[in-house]
Design an enzyme around this catalytic site. Structure first.
Site, PDB file in Angstrom:
ATOM      1  N   LYS A  25      29.983  -3.239   8.232  1.00  0.00           N
ATOM      2  CA  LYS A  25      29.704  -4.061   7.038  1.00  0.00           C
ATOM      3  C   LYS A  25      28.582  -3.435   6.211  1.00  0.00           C
ATOM      4  O   LYS A  25      28.741  -3.225   5.004  1.00  0.00           O
ATOM      5  CB  LYS A  25      29.284  -5.472   7.452  1.00  0.00           C
ATOM      6  CG  LYS A  25      28.686  -6.293   6.296  1.00  0.00           C
ATOM      7  CD  LYS A  25      28.274  -7.684   6.714  1.00  0.00           C
ATOM      8  CE  LYS A  25      26.856  -7.842   7.166  1.00  0.00           C
ATOM      9  NZ  LYS A  25      25.842  -7.946   6.108  1.00  0.00           N
ATOM     10  N   ASN A  26      27.463  -3.154   6.852  1.00  0.00           N
ATOM     11  CA  ASN A  26      26.304  -2.683   6.094  1.00  0.00           C
ATOM     12  C   ASN A  26      26.435  -1.226   5.661  1.00  0.00           C
ATOM     13  O   ASN A  26      25.538  -0.665   5.034  1.00  0.00           O
ATOM     14  CB  ASN A  26      25.014  -2.929   6.891  1.00  0.00           C
ATOM     15  CG  ASN A  26      24.721  -4.418   6.992  1.00  0.00           C
ATOM     16  OD1 ASN A  26      25.279  -5.210   6.237  1.00  0.00           O
ATOM     17  ND2 ASN A  26      23.867  -4.801   7.930  1.00  0.00           N
ATOM     18  N   CYS A 119      21.930 -13.914   3.702  1.00  0.00           N
ATOM     19  CA  CYS A 119      21.329 -14.712   4.767  1.00  0.00           C
ATOM     20  C   CYS A 119      19.900 -15.089   4.419  1.00  0.00           C
ATOM     21  O   CYS A 119      19.129 -14.254   3.949  1.00  0.00           O
ATOM     22  CB  CYS A 119      21.334 -13.930   6.079  1.00  0.00           C
ATOM     23  SG  CYS A 119      22.984 -13.636   6.720  1.00  0.00           S
ATOM     24  N   ARG A 124      12.600 -12.177   1.171  1.00  0.00           N
ATOM     25  CA  ARG A 124      13.292 -10.877   1.176  1.00  0.00           C
ATOM     26  C   ARG A 124      13.119 -10.240  -0.206  1.00  0.00           C
ATOM     27  O   ARG A 124      14.070 -10.150  -0.982  1.00  0.00           O
ATOM     28  CB  ARG A 124      14.775 -11.044   1.530  1.00  0.00           C
ATOM     29  CG  ARG A 124      14.990 -11.618   2.916  1.00  0.00           C
ATOM     30  CD  ARG A 124      16.452 -11.731   3.277  1.00  0.00           C
ATOM     31  NE  ARG A 124      17.064 -10.441   3.588  1.00  0.00           N
ATOM     32  CZ  ARG A 124      18.337 -10.285   3.922  1.00  0.00           C
ATOM     33  NH1 ARG A 124      19.140 -11.328   3.981  1.00  0.00           N
ATOM     34  NH2 ARG A 124      18.818  -9.083   4.192  1.00  0.00           N
ATOM     35  N   ASP A 307      19.137  -7.335  13.637  1.00  0.00           N
ATOM     36  CA  ASP A 307      20.443  -8.017  13.592  1.00  0.00           C
ATOM     37  C   ASP A 307      20.991  -8.321  14.987  1.00  0.00           C
ATOM     38  O   ASP A 307      21.914  -9.124  15.121  1.00  0.00           O
ATOM     39  CB  ASP A 307      21.465  -7.180  12.812  1.00  0.00           C
ATOM     40  CG  ASP A 307      21.103  -7.071  11.339  1.00  0.00           C
ATOM     41  OD1 ASP A 307      20.236  -7.826  10.884  1.00  0.00           O
ATOM     42  OD2 ASP A 307      21.699  -6.218  10.656  1.00  0.00           O
ATOM     43  N   ARG A 399      31.421 -13.814   6.949  1.00  0.00           N
ATOM     44  CA  ARG A 399      30.865 -12.849   5.993  1.00  0.00           C
ATOM     45  C   ARG A 399      30.756 -11.460   6.609  1.00  0.00           C
ATOM     46  O   ARG A 399      30.759 -10.450   5.885  1.00  0.00           O
ATOM     47  CB  ARG A 399      29.479 -13.310   5.518  1.00  0.00           C
ATOM     48  CG  ARG A 399      29.537 -14.486   4.549  1.00  0.00           C
ATOM     49  CD  ARG A 399      28.183 -14.723   3.907  1.00  0.00           C
ATOM     50  NE  ARG A 399      27.487 -13.475   3.760  1.00  0.00           N
ATOM     51  CZ  ARG A 399      26.209 -13.281   4.098  1.00  0.00           C
ATOM     52  NH1 ARG A 399      25.490 -14.259   4.553  1.00  0.00           N
ATOM     53  NH2 ARG A 399      25.664 -12.098   3.935  1.00  0.00           N
TER      54      ARG A 399
HETATM   55  C1  EPZ Z   1      19.545  -4.803   5.484  1.00  0.00           C
HETATM   56  O1  EPZ Z   1      18.851  -5.816   4.780  1.00  0.00           O
HETATM   57  C2  EPZ Z   1      20.764  -5.465   6.071  1.00  0.00           C
HETATM   58  N1  EPZ Z   1      21.569  -6.015   4.992  1.00  0.00           N
HETATM   59  C3  EPZ Z   1      20.349  -6.569   7.036  1.00  0.00           C
HETATM   60  O2  EPZ Z   1      21.514  -7.049   7.652  1.00  0.00           O
HETATM   61  C4  EPZ Z   1      19.427  -5.992   8.106  1.00  0.00           C
HETATM   62  O3  EPZ Z   1      18.938  -7.068   8.888  1.00  0.00           O
HETATM   63  C5  EPZ Z   1      18.255  -5.261   7.459  1.00  0.00           C
HETATM   64  O4  EPZ Z   1      18.751  -4.263   6.522  1.00  0.00           O
HETATM   65  C6  EPZ Z   1      17.374  -4.551   8.466  1.00  0.00           C
HETATM   66  O5  EPZ Z   1      18.134  -3.638   9.209  1.00  0.00           O
HETATM   67  C7  EPZ Z   1      22.449  -5.250   4.365  1.00  0.00           C
HETATM   68  O6  EPZ Z   1      22.618  -4.088   4.668  1.00  0.00           O
HETATM   69  C8  EPZ Z   1      23.244  -5.884   3.280  1.00  0.00           C
HETATM   70  P1  EPZ Z   1      15.323  -4.118   4.486  1.00  0.00           P
HETATM   71  P2  EPZ Z   1      17.721  -5.431   3.740  1.00  0.00           P
HETATM   72  O7  EPZ Z   1      15.197  -3.764   3.053  1.00  0.00           O
HETATM   73  O8  EPZ Z   1      18.137  -4.207   3.015  1.00  0.00           O
HETATM   74  C9  EPZ Z   1      11.009  -5.998   3.462  1.00  0.00           C
HETATM   75  C10 EPZ Z   1      22.964  -8.677   8.513  1.00  0.00           C
HETATM   76  O9  EPZ Z   1      22.899  -9.655   9.291  1.00  0.00           O
HETATM   77  N2  EPZ Z   1      11.253  -5.528   2.097  1.00  0.00           N
HETATM   78  O10 EPZ Z   1      15.411  -3.015   5.479  1.00  0.00           O
HETATM   79  O11 EPZ Z   1      17.421  -6.650   2.962  1.00  0.00           O
HETATM   80  C11 EPZ Z   1      11.979  -7.078   3.889  1.00  0.00           C
HETATM   81  O12 EPZ Z   1      11.543  -8.362   3.474  1.00  0.00           O
HETATM   82  C12 EPZ Z   1      21.884  -8.432   7.500  1.00  0.00           C
HETATM   83  O13 EPZ Z   1      23.918  -7.888   8.481  1.00  0.00           O
HETATM   84  C13 EPZ Z   1      10.241  -5.667   1.147  1.00  0.00           C
HETATM   85  O14 EPZ Z   1       9.159  -6.201   1.421  1.00  0.00           O
HETATM   86  O15 EPZ Z   1      16.529  -5.117   4.720  1.00  0.00           O
HETATM   87  C14 EPZ Z   1      11.968  -6.913   5.388  1.00  0.00           C
HETATM   88  O16 EPZ Z   1      10.832  -7.532   5.924  1.00  0.00           O
HETATM   89  C15 EPZ Z   1      20.787  -9.439   7.565  1.00  0.00           C
HETATM   90  N3  EPZ Z   1      10.477  -5.175  -0.107  1.00  0.00           N
HETATM   91  C16 EPZ Z   1      11.825  -5.405   5.569  1.00  0.00           C
HETATM   92  O17 EPZ Z   1      11.276  -4.927   4.347  1.00  0.00           O
HETATM   93  C17 EPZ Z   1      11.652  -4.577  -0.437  1.00  0.00           C
HETATM   94  O18 EPZ Z   1      11.781  -4.170  -1.603  1.00  0.00           O
HETATM   95  C18 EPZ Z   1      13.129  -4.653   5.827  1.00  0.00           C
HETATM   96  O19 EPZ Z   1      14.111  -5.051   4.861  1.00  0.00           O
HETATM   97  C19 EPZ Z   1      12.652  -4.442   0.533  1.00  0.00           C
HETATM   98  C20 EPZ Z   1      12.432  -4.926   1.805  1.00  0.00           C
END
Ligand code: EPZ
Length: 422
Positions: A25-26, A119, A124, A307, A399
């Site tokens: 998915k991701n 989610c 986020r 995840d 999803r």
């Molecule tokens: C991706 O989310 C995945 N989603 C998530 O999968 C997964 O949990 C996550 O990566 C971590 O592996 C998709 O790929 C669509 P991040 P993402 O940017 O991109 C902070 C699932 O269940 N952050 O790596 O949103 C953020 O708040 C989903 O399949 C900022 O502060 O995750 C978090 O604490 C849920 N500023 C951390 O970084 C930003 O601009 C990591 O988030 C971006 C992120």
């Protein structure tokens, strides 16, 4: 009114047999978005049949792209886009819609999206995505839940992320693929889906180097050509099935996966007392129960994935001893544990740390899925529990998992989907 359903699981059955993992998915979400960057039609295989993909394909069609689905193959023709503003309602249905902004900037130098949905795992933000785009010369108006982005010229630059972000790394990579000159991303995420997206971009003629390390270098190119590409298997679905097999003291061979992507989970399962055997693209999980408690700390890849924290905590509710789970990525990712407490789990839950005291067994109860992986975790808890578990809001599971209950049934689970009022 939408059709409301629930899952009913009659637990306590061992999972046994063989199961095939779906495409990631991701990985599929950024790759289908990246297809917009191309100057010719592209074909992508192994796309999972899940709600987030359906939503993204609708979004791409709304922009003017042709998106034809045949089984798990999708052909995208992005040559006749007529807008750079995707549907707000659809964007809000999923987190991965933010990839459209990077792709539209790379393709057309502009894009306009609402803050993405998906989610609810706490705050986020997407500030790092925007910081990366600004470094490439993009002017951003970020107000009232909307991001309007426009670049007179997209120019390569150096970006040092303040934290490791999967979405930020990929999004900047998409825009930079067609920027003028070179971009260097420092403190980049190393997840398999980052590497897969880079490989897809390169298959169209992009020049992305270093994906899988924390420094990614991108030399922008003027055009991208047609490509046929196969996305990698889903790392998180593989892990969910591994945990489900262990939790039901089963014997399951998971086919079509990449064992190297699963090392952090495999190490924990071995520590717990589960047998894990690997061969090429198969992982076989065998368990005779008697699981031991372990501590888990979620981290960016190659650490233990956030995840899989929720599914893993289901397994730990009946492990002997005390397990401490430390979540370091998202501040609201223990909602599933509150639901498992209804099933007899014993847990002290706070924002970042939860302590689980293993109990001999769980008992079925009515519970609610709050998000995708919480839903998968409750399915595992239901498979482990004695009696009936009713899971409300199974649409969260749809999803990200393709026909999960059908595949679990083929392994011997007693799981049905019914109308919520039945
Ligand atoms: C991706 O989310 C995945 N989603 C998530 O999968 C997964 O949990 C996550 O990566 C971590 O592996 C998709 O790929 C669509 P991040 P993402 O940017 O991109 C902070 C699932 O269940 N952050 O790596 O949103 C953020 O708040 C989903 O399949 C900022 O502060 O995750 C978090 O604490 C849920 N500023 C951390 O970084 C930003 O601009 C990591 O988030 C971006 C992120």
């Amino acid at each position: 009114m939408p059709f409301v359903e629930k899952l009913i699981i009659n637990g306590g059955r061992r999972l046994t047999g063989d199961v095939q993992v779906a495409g990631g998915k991701n990985t599929s979400l950024p790759i289908l978005s990246a297809a917009l960057l191309c100057d010719e039609p592209v074909c992508v295989d192994n796309i999972p049949d899940i709600e987030d993909v359906h939503t993204l394909l609708e979004l791409l069609r709304g922009l003017g792209a042709l998106a034809q689905v045949s089984g798990h193959s999708v052909m995208i023709d992005p040559t006749r886009l007529h807008t750079t503003q995707p549907s707000s309602d659809l964007c809000k249905k999923m987190r991965g819609s933010y990839y459209l902004l990077g792709a539209l900037l790379g393709k057309a130098g502009q894009g306009s999206i609402p803050y993405p949905g998906g989610c609810d795992l706490g705050a986020r933000p997407i500030d790092q995505h925007l910081k990366g785009f600004r470094a490439l010369g993009v002017e951003i108006d970020d107000r009232f839940g909307w991001v309007d982005a426009k670049a007179a010229s997209l120019n390569g630059s150096e970006i040092f992320f303040d934290l490791v972000t999967v979405g930020g790394t990929i999004n900047v990579m998409l825009a930079a693929a067609r920027a003028k000159g070179s971009t260097v991303i420092y403190n980049a995420a190393k997840e398999p889906h980052v590497v897969d997206t880079a490989n897809f971009l390169n298959s169209m003629g992009a020049r992305v180097r270093g994906a899988g390390t924390d420094v990614i270098r991108i030399r922008g190119v003027d055009r991208l050509h047609a490509s046929t590409y196969t996305v990698i298997p889903d790392q998180i679905e593989t892990g969910t099935l591994m945990i489900a097999a262990a939790a039901t003291q089963g014997d399951v061979a998971i086919h079509g996966c990449i064992p190297a992507h699963m090392e952090s989970l495999t190490a924990k399962l071995l520590e717990i007392g589960v047998r894990v055997d690997e061969a090429d693209d198969v992982i076989r999980i065998r368990s005779a129960g008697g699981h031991r408690a372990v501590n888990i700390k979620t981290l960016a890849y190659p650490g233990f994935p956030t995840d899989l924290q929720s599914p893993m905590s289901a397994l730990l509710t009946t492990a002997v001893g005390t397990s401490i789970i430390t979540e370091t990525i998202f501040d609201k990712r223990f909602r599933h544990l509150h639901e498992m407490v209804r099933m007899g789990a014993r847990a002290r839950i706070s924002d970042w740390t939860s302590v689980i005291e293993g109990m001999p067994h769980l008992t079925g109860a009515p519970v609610t899925a709050s998000d995708l992986r919480a839903g998968a975790a409750l399915v595992i808890a239901g498979l482990m529990a004695g009696g009936n578990t009713e899971i409300s809001n199974p649409q969260h599971i749809d999803r990200g998992y393709e026909k999960l209950e059908t595949r679990l049934r083929s392994l011997g689970a007693d799981i049905q989907r019914v109308a919520a009022d039945s």
